[in-house]
Design a protein around this motif. Structure first.
Motif, PDB file in Angstrom:
ATOM      1  N   ILE A  22      15.343   5.993  19.618  1.00 33.75           N
ATOM      2  CA  ILE A  22      15.578   6.065  18.858  1.00 33.75           C
ATOM      3  C   ILE A  22      17.409   6.302  19.362  1.00 33.75           C
ATOM      4  O   ILE A  22      18.592   6.224  19.088  1.00 33.75           O
ATOM      5  N   TYR A  33      20.339   5.602  11.614  1.00 33.55           N
ATOM      6  CA  TYR A  33      20.344   6.312  11.277  1.00 33.55           C
ATOM      7  C   TYR A  33      20.627   7.526  10.307  1.00 33.55           C
ATOM      8  O   TYR A  33      21.869   7.554  10.511  1.00 33.55           O
ATOM      9  N   LEU A  38      16.088   5.845  10.091  1.00 39.75           N
ATOM     10  CA  LEU A  38      16.021   4.747  10.516  1.00 39.75           C
ATOM     11  C   LEU A  38      16.892   3.673   8.682  1.00 39.75           C
ATOM     12  O   LEU A  38      15.956   3.511   8.426  1.00 39.75           O
TER      13      LEU A  38
END
Length: 206
Positions: free
Chosen positions: A51, A63, A69
């Motif tokens: 991430i 995000y 996401l």
């Protein structure tokens, strides 16, 4: 008695080829299946290291405020720029590879399957012992995708196909080919490969 490591078998095929259907038949036979594309999505939403790398390369907008996401944003960034496609692949595929290795060590089976659309394209096939390619005529593949996903038109599907290795080339590289057209039964083809892989594993492991 030492635990025998299962053989690592890849199963691939272009969009609409029916590789997921074929994988389900193997699953009914008791073979564990690792769905790489599904796990990639899970890792992109849950792996903190991945991430962070995605945010560093594509921005915080990758995000949502809830930490989910932003698929639409990321898809637009990736598909509009080949360089971005290369970057996201370089981030996601190693994470999937490590996740698969970890999963594989916990399985107890003569062989296991890794199902992925881009085994050859990403080079991840090199870590596997054998590859199965699910092959189907192009027109049939397009009609299958349009039937299951009405939001996609033929132009969008062809854009995805253009990013994938041609079926003929995959067939040359594969160890086994399953023809999933409309004139060959799937189950006998799967059973033949299942028997070959099961007996081959016994021979290789003594």
């Amino acid at each position: 008695m030492n635990k025998i490591s299962p053989k690592l078998i890849g199963i691939t095929g272009g969009i609409g080829s029916g590789k997921t259907t074929v994988s389900k038949i193997f699953s009914i036979l008791g073979i564990p299946i690792y769905y790489a594309d599904d796990r990639a999505k899970w890792l992109m939403a849950n792996n903190l290291d991945l991430i962070q790398k995605i945010k560093e390369n594509f921005g915080e907008e990758s995000y949502t405020e809830n930490g989910e996401l932003n698929r639409k944003y990321l898809a637009e960034k990736v598909f509009s720029d080949p360089e971005n496609t290369t970057i996201i692949n370089a981030l996601v595929h190693p994470a999937v590879g490590a996740d698969f290795e970890n999963w594989a060590t916990s399985q107890n089976s003569p062989y296991i399957l890794k199902e992925a659309a881009l085994l050859f394209e990403t080079g991840s096939y090199k870590q596997l012992d054998k590859i199965i390619n699910v092959s189907a005529p192009l027109k049939l593949r397009i009609s299958r995708v349009m039937a299951r996903d009405p939001q996609r038109d033929e132009k969008q599907i062809n854009a995805i196909i253009d990013k994938q290795m041609p079926d003929e080339e995959k067939n040359k590289k594969a160890d086994f080919i399953i023809k999933n057209g409309e004139n060959k039964l799937l189950i006998p083809q799967v059973l033949k490969i299942h028997q070959a892989l099961s007996s081959q594993n016994q021979n290789l492991n003594g």
